[in-house]
Design a protein around this motif. Structure first.
Motif, PDB file in Angstrom:
ATOM      1  N   LYS A   1       0.863  -1.171   0.000  1.00  0.00           N
ATOM      2  CA  LYS A   1       0.000   0.000   0.000  1.00  0.00           C
ATOM      3  C   LYS A   1       0.905   1.226   0.000  1.00  0.00           C
TER       4      LYS A   1
ATOM      5  N   GLU B   1       0.643   5.331   0.414  1.00  0.00           N
ATOM      6  CA  GLU B   1      -0.083   6.580   0.640  1.00  0.00           C
ATOM      7  C   GLU B   1       0.737   7.725   0.059  1.00  0.00           C
ATOM      8  N   SER B   2       0.065   8.815  -0.200  1.00  0.00           N
ATOM      9  CA  SER B   2       0.689   9.954  -0.865  1.00  0.00           C
ATOM     10  C   SER B   2       1.920  10.426  -0.109  1.00  0.00           C
TER      11      SER B   2
ATOM     12  N   ALA C   1      -5.549   4.697  -0.765  1.00  0.00           N
ATOM     13  CA  ALA C   1      -4.128   4.629  -1.126  1.00  0.00           C
ATOM     14  C   ALA C   1      -4.019   4.012  -2.513  1.00  0.00           C
TER      15      ALA C   1
END
Lengths: 112, 112
Positions: free
Chosen positions: B37, B39-40, B86
Protein backbone atom coordinates in the motif's frame (compact mmCIF):
# COMPACT_ATOMS: atom_id res chain seq x y z
CA UNK A 1 8.88 -0.28 15.49
CA UNK A 2 12.16 -0.17 13.53
CA UNK A 3 12.00 1.49 10.14
CA UNK A 4 14.14 2.34 7.13
CA UNK A 5 15.14 6.00 7.01
CA UNK A 6 16.35 8.03 4.04
CA UNK A 7 18.03 11.40 3.63
CA UNK A 8 17.51 13.90 2.21
CA UNK A 9 13.77 13.87 1.62
CA UNK A 10 14.23 16.09 -1.42
CA UNK A 11 17.38 16.69 -3.47
CA UNK A 12 17.61 19.23 -6.26
CA UNK A 13 20.64 19.10 -8.52
CA UNK A 14 21.89 20.37 -11.84
CA UNK A 15 22.25 18.01 -14.79
CA UNK A 16 25.73 16.49 -14.85
CA UNK A 17 26.26 16.79 -11.11
CA UNK A 18 26.89 13.86 -8.80
CA UNK A 19 24.40 13.02 -6.08
CA UNK A 20 24.51 10.62 -3.17
CA UNK A 21 21.29 9.35 -1.67
CA UNK A 22 21.55 7.93 1.81
CA UNK A 23 19.66 5.21 3.60
CA UNK A 24 19.81 3.63 7.02
CA UNK A 25 18.30 0.15 6.76
CA UNK A 26 16.75 -1.68 9.70
CA UNK A 27 19.61 -2.67 11.95
CA UNK A 28 19.56 -6.48 11.82
CA UNK A 29 18.75 -6.70 8.12
CA UNK A 30 21.19 -8.25 5.69
CA UNK A 31 19.74 -7.53 2.24
CA UNK A 32 19.50 -4.01 0.88
CA UNK A 33 17.80 -2.60 -2.20
CA UNK A 34 17.25 0.54 -4.23
CA UNK A 35 14.13 1.14 -6.28
CA UNK A 36 12.91 4.19 -8.13
CA UNK A 37 9.51 5.52 -9.10
CA UNK A 38 9.19 8.10 -11.85
CA UNK A 39 6.20 10.35 -11.24
CA UNK A 40 2.97 8.57 -12.08
CA UNK A 41 4.69 5.30 -12.95
CA UNK A 42 5.29 2.03 -11.19
CA UNK A 43 8.10 1.24 -8.80
CA UNK A 44 11.17 -0.18 -10.61
CA UNK A 45 13.96 -2.28 -9.17
CA UNK A 46 17.48 -0.90 -9.47
CA UNK A 47 19.84 -3.05 -7.42
CA UNK A 48 20.14 -5.50 -4.55
CA UNK A 49 23.12 -5.75 -2.21
CA UNK A 50 24.13 -8.57 0.09
CA UNK A 51 27.32 -9.48 1.88
CA UNK A 52 29.03 -6.30 0.65
CA UNK A 53 28.43 -6.89 -3.01
CA UNK A 54 25.78 -6.40 -5.65
CA UNK A 55 23.67 -9.55 -5.93
CA UNK A 56 21.31 -8.42 -8.68
CA UNK A 57 20.85 -5.31 -10.81
CA UNK A 58 18.49 -4.11 -13.51
CA UNK A 59 19.31 -2.66 -16.92
CA UNK A 60 18.57 0.79 -15.47
CA UNK A 61 21.54 0.40 -13.11
CA UNK A 62 24.27 1.32 -15.57
CA UNK A 63 27.82 2.61 -15.01
CA UNK A 64 26.47 5.94 -13.78
CA UNK A 65 25.11 4.25 -10.67
CA UNK A 66 26.96 2.74 -7.75
CA UNK A 67 26.07 1.54 -4.27
CA UNK A 68 28.09 1.32 -1.12
CA UNK A 69 27.77 0.31 2.49
CA UNK A 70 30.49 2.55 3.92
CA UNK A 71 29.93 1.52 7.54
CA UNK A 72 27.72 -0.78 9.55
CA UNK A 73 24.61 1.35 9.26
CA UNK A 74 24.46 3.37 6.02
CA UNK A 75 23.66 2.25 2.50
CA UNK A 76 24.18 4.77 -0.29
CA UNK A 77 23.24 5.18 -3.94
CA UNK A 78 25.51 7.41 -6.02
CA UNK A 79 24.60 8.79 -9.43
CA UNK A 80 27.80 10.06 -11.03
CA UNK A 81 26.49 12.44 -13.66
CA UNK A 82 22.78 13.05 -13.33
CA UNK A 83 20.48 13.31 -16.32
CA UNK A 84 17.04 14.88 -16.56
CA UNK A 85 15.47 11.41 -16.77
CA UNK A 86 16.97 10.47 -13.39
CA UNK A 87 14.33 12.66 -11.75
CA UNK A 88 12.25 10.29 -9.64
CA UNK A 89 11.50 9.10 -6.12
CA UNK A 90 14.23 6.76 -4.95
CA UNK A 91 13.30 4.18 -2.35
CA UNK A 92 15.65 2.17 -0.21
CA UNK A 93 14.45 -1.16 1.18
CA UNK A 94 15.85 -3.85 3.43
CA UNK A 95 15.00 -7.31 4.63
CA UNK A 96 16.43 -9.77 7.11
CA UNK A 97 16.15 -12.95 5.09
CA UNK A 98 15.14 -12.03 1.57
CA UNK A 99 11.36 -12.07 1.74
CA UNK A 100 9.27 -9.12 2.92
CA UNK A 101 11.09 -5.93 2.01
CA UNK A 102 10.62 -2.87 4.19
CA UNK A 103 10.70 0.42 2.31
CA UNK A 104 11.88 3.81 3.43
CA UNK A 105 9.93 7.05 2.82
CA UNK A 106 11.95 7.88 -0.29
CA UNK A 107 14.11 10.71 -1.59
CA UNK A 108 12.66 12.89 -4.29
CA UNK A 109 15.43 13.69 -6.78
CA UNK A 110 14.86 16.61 -9.11
CA UNK A 111 17.40 17.14 -11.89
CA UNK A 112 17.29 20.57 -13.53
CA UNK B 1 11.09 -11.89 -17.34
CA UNK B 2 8.05 -11.08 -15.33
CA UNK B 3 5.35 -8.50 -15.69
CA UNK B 4 2.52 -7.71 -13.36
CA UNK B 5 -0.68 -6.00 -14.42
CA UNK B 6 -3.70 -4.75 -12.56
CA UNK B 7 -7.18 -4.98 -13.97
CA UNK B 8 -8.34 -1.52 -12.90
CA UNK B 9 -6.25 1.62 -12.35
CA UNK B 10 -8.87 3.09 -10.02
CA UNK B 11 -11.50 1.68 -7.68
CA UNK B 12 -14.06 3.62 -5.72
CA UNK B 13 -16.04 2.01 -2.87
CA UNK B 14 -18.38 3.09 -0.12
CA UNK B 15 -17.05 3.20 3.40
CA UNK B 16 -17.91 -0.06 5.14
CA UNK B 17 -18.13 -2.07 1.92
CA UNK B 18 -15.65 -4.75 0.94
CA UNK B 19 -13.02 -3.98 -1.71
CA UNK B 20 -11.49 -6.41 -4.16
CA UNK B 21 -8.40 -5.48 -6.14
CA UNK B 22 -7.30 -7.86 -8.88
CA UNK B 23 -3.96 -8.53 -10.47
CA UNK B 24 -2.47 -10.80 -13.13
CA UNK B 25 1.13 -11.94 -13.45
CA UNK B 26 2.85 -13.40 -16.45
CA UNK B 27 5.56 -15.77 -15.28
CA UNK B 28 4.64 -19.11 -13.74
CA UNK B 29 8.12 -19.18 -12.16
CA UNK B 30 7.05 -16.47 -9.71
CA UNK B 31 6.92 -18.04 -6.28
CA UNK B 32 6.24 -15.15 -3.93
CA UNK B 33 3.64 -12.39 -4.06
CA UNK B 34 3.08 -9.31 -1.96
CA UNK B 35 0.53 -6.56 -1.74
CA UNK B 36 1.93 -3.14 -0.85
CA UNK B 37 0.00 0.00 0.00
CA UNK B 38 1.36 3.44 -0.84
CA UNK B 39 -0.08 6.58 0.64
CA UNK B 40 0.69 9.95 -0.86
CA UNK B 41 4.28 11.04 -0.21
CA UNK B 42 5.26 7.79 1.49
CA UNK B 43 7.09 4.62 0.60
CA UNK B 44 5.33 1.31 -0.12
CA UNK B 45 4.02 -0.32 3.03
CA UNK B 46 3.73 -4.12 3.32
CA UNK B 47 0.16 -5.40 3.71
CA UNK B 48 0.23 -9.15 3.18
CA UNK B 49 2.17 -11.78 1.28
CA UNK B 50 1.60 -15.28 -0.02
CA UNK B 51 3.87 -18.02 -1.32
CA UNK B 52 3.08 -20.08 -4.38
CA UNK B 53 2.42 -23.21 -2.30
CA UNK B 54 -0.66 -21.53 -0.82
CA UNK B 55 -3.89 -20.30 -2.39
CA UNK B 56 -5.25 -18.14 0.41
CA UNK B 57 -3.87 -16.16 3.29
CA UNK B 58 -5.69 -13.95 5.77
CA UNK B 59 -4.58 -11.01 7.83
CA UNK B 60 -6.41 -8.41 9.80
CA UNK B 61 -9.27 -7.30 7.50
CA UNK B 62 -7.29 -8.40 4.44
CA UNK B 63 -7.26 -11.63 2.45
CA UNK B 64 -5.03 -12.52 -0.48
CA UNK B 65 -6.12 -15.18 -2.97
CA UNK B 66 -3.74 -16.81 -5.42
CA UNK B 67 -4.88 -18.76 -8.46
CA UNK B 68 -1.79 -20.22 -10.09
CA UNK B 69 -3.76 -21.88 -12.86
CA UNK B 70 -4.75 -18.55 -14.38
CA UNK B 71 -1.90 -16.55 -12.78
CA UNK B 72 -4.25 -14.31 -10.88
CA UNK B 73 -3.91 -12.62 -7.51
CA UNK B 74 -6.48 -10.63 -5.57
CA UNK B 75 -6.58 -8.53 -2.44
CA UNK B 76 -9.79 -8.34 -0.45
CA UNK B 77 -10.23 -5.61 2.14
CA UNK B 78 -13.16 -6.08 4.50
CA UNK B 79 -15.21 -3.17 5.87
CA UNK B 80 -13.20 -0.53 4.04
CA UNK B 81 -12.25 2.52 6.08
CA UNK B 82 -11.13 6.03 5.04
CA UNK B 83 -7.58 5.12 6.07
CA UNK B 84 -7.56 2.45 3.37
CA UNK B 85 -7.44 5.14 0.68
CA UNK B 86 -4.13 4.63 -1.13
CA UNK B 87 -2.53 3.12 -4.19
CA UNK B 88 -2.25 -0.67 -3.93
CA UNK B 89 0.54 -2.50 -5.72
CA UNK B 90 0.54 -6.14 -6.65
CA UNK B 91 4.14 -7.36 -6.50
CA UNK B 92 5.77 -10.61 -7.55
CA UNK B 93 9.17 -12.21 -7.26
CA UNK B 94 10.68 -14.89 -9.47
CA UNK B 95 12.00 -17.98 -7.70
CA UNK B 96 15.66 -17.47 -6.84
CA UNK B 97 15.59 -13.75 -7.59
CA UNK B 98 15.91 -10.81 -5.23
CA UNK B 99 14.09 -8.11 -7.11
CA UNK B 100 10.42 -7.34 -6.64
CA UNK B 101 8.37 -6.66 -9.77
CA UNK B 102 5.69 -4.07 -9.20
CA UNK B 103 2.44 -3.68 -11.09
CA UNK B 104 1.07 -0.27 -12.08
CA UNK B 105 -1.06 0.12 -8.98
CA UNK B 106 -4.77 0.58 -8.27
CA UNK B 107 -5.87 3.79 -6.60
CA UNK B 108 -8.54 2.94 -4.02
CA UNK B 109 -10.86 5.79 -3.08
CA UNK B 110 -13.28 5.48 -0.17
CA UNK B 111 -16.55 7.39 -0.41
CA UNK B 112 -18.15 8.46 2.88
Amino acid sequence: EPEVTQTPSHQVTQMGQEVILRCVPISNHLYFYWYRQILGQKVEFLVSFYNNEISEKSEIFDDQFSVERPDGSNFTLKIRSTKLEDSAMYFCASTSWGAEQFFGPGTRLTVL
Amino acid sequence: GESVGLHLPTLSVQEGDNSIINCAYSNSASDYFIWYKQESGKGPQFIIDIRSNMDKRQGQRVTVLLNKTVKHLSLQIAATQPGDSAVYFCVSRLKGAQKLVFGQGTRLTINP
